[in-house]
Design a protein around this motif. Structure first.
Motif: not given
Length: 330
Positions: A254-256, A268-270, A282-286, A302-311
């Motif tokens: 699950l990726t950002a 999942l954002t899409a 949300v990703q962890l619950a899924v 499962a591998l989970i990634t969240c974030g963006d280029g700014e943070d």
């Protein structure tokens, strides 16, 4: 003082309960990889904050903000509680901590209170609405309603906020500051929250930010319990670090949006829309629901990634629960 890692609880941190509360995801449950995964976890859309009384009962919701109502619904469902307000604290509440992630949860209330004071004075602000000016109101409301008396934390650290909250929850368990941690990620989608979220840069490869959508998720963490095992949460600031974190095999990724090296992962954002500070939870619950559904998990879980280029980015692995071998064979 930082805990000594050598004296911290060695038991693995496990996800023992989880719930999603996401009203009206984009396009319903679309026939995409993200849509199919999400619909298998939450087959029906959740109620919006204005209908939270159908889950929580009407008592105690006066002056509660949208984000607080959604967070309450997620916790209520994670513990499998019947509709209505509890008449006594949950079992084990005395040693339960609360960690909540939300970046714009109370922004509308702050705007409204400032407007009231400018138009009149501080005496025009309702004493029932005043506490909502603190971002910690979500975490404190959860603790008060369910009787949780452990540590109470609010995380507002941007796009990695959801997994930052998970990391703090795991640290509370390993440091034996709590016996159970309720981690919640939540964002509202009122006009103020949407306006602030729209100021964030668009994901790489896109020109327009994905609209903010109301969402809440809850995961319950315990040491040594039954459930998927949580790895250490890692923070990444360089694209090469992200690629290295995503290199090990995983049955579910699950990726950002726009994360470097995230090809082949599910965004999942899409499907849900932008859920900002709630995404990591949300990703962890899924992922926990998927691992607990009997699906073949293969190597790496499962591998989970969240974030963006700014943070920056954060990542964590979630591995299937290990079932002990039965003694005596046969």
């Amino acid at each position: 003082m930082n805990p000594d890692p050598m004296t911290m609880n060695p038991d693995p941190v496990t996800v023992t309960a989880h719930a999603l509360h996401v009203p009206d995801p984009i396009g319903g449950f679309a026939a995409t990889a993200a849509g199919e995964l999400f619909s298998s976890v939450a087959p029906e859309p959740a109620c919006g904050p204005e209908q939270a009384h159908t889950v929580l009962g009407r008592k105690g919701l006066l002056y509660k903000e949208d984000a607080t109502r959604l967070a309450l619904c997620a916790v209520h469902r994670a513990f499998g509680l019947p509709p209505g307000k509890l008449t006594e604290p949950l079992p084990g509440a005395e040693h339960t901590a609360v960690v909540v992630s939300s970046n714009v949860g109370n922004a509308r209330t702050v705007r409204d209170i400032v407007a009231e004071m400018r138009a009149g004075s501080a005496h025009d602000v309702s004493p029932l609405n005043g506490p909502n000016a603190s971002s910690n109101v979500i975490a404190s409301t959860l603790a008060i309603r369910y009787g949780f008396t452990g540590p109470n934390l609010m995380v507002c650290s941007g796009a990695t906020s959801g997994l930052d909250a998970v990391r703090l929850g795991a640290l509370l368990l390993r440091g034996e500051r709590a016996r159970r941690v309720v981690v919640v990620g939540v964002e509202p989608d009122d006009e103020v929250a949407r306006g602030l979220a729209a100021l964030r840069p668009a994901a790489p490869g896109t020109t327009v930010p994905v609209p903010l959508r109301a969402a809440a998720a809850c995961v319950v963490l315990e040491p040594g319990g039954r459930g998927p095992h949580l790895g250490d949460v890692h923070r990444h600031t360089r694209p090469d670090d992200i690629a290295d974190a995503l290199a090990p095999p995983a049955a579910l990724r699950l990726t950002a949006p726009g994360a470097p090296g995230a090809a082949g992962g599910i965004d999942l954002t899409a499907h849900l829309g932008e859920v900002y500070g709630a995404l990591g939870v949300v990703q962890l619950a899924v992922a926990a629901a998927w691992l607990g559904s009997g699906q073949p998990s293969g190597p790496g879980g499962a591998l989970i990634t969240c974030g963006d280029g700014e943070d920056g980015y954060a990542s964590v692995r979630l591995d299937p629960a290990v079932v002990p071998a039965r003694a005596g064979g046969g």
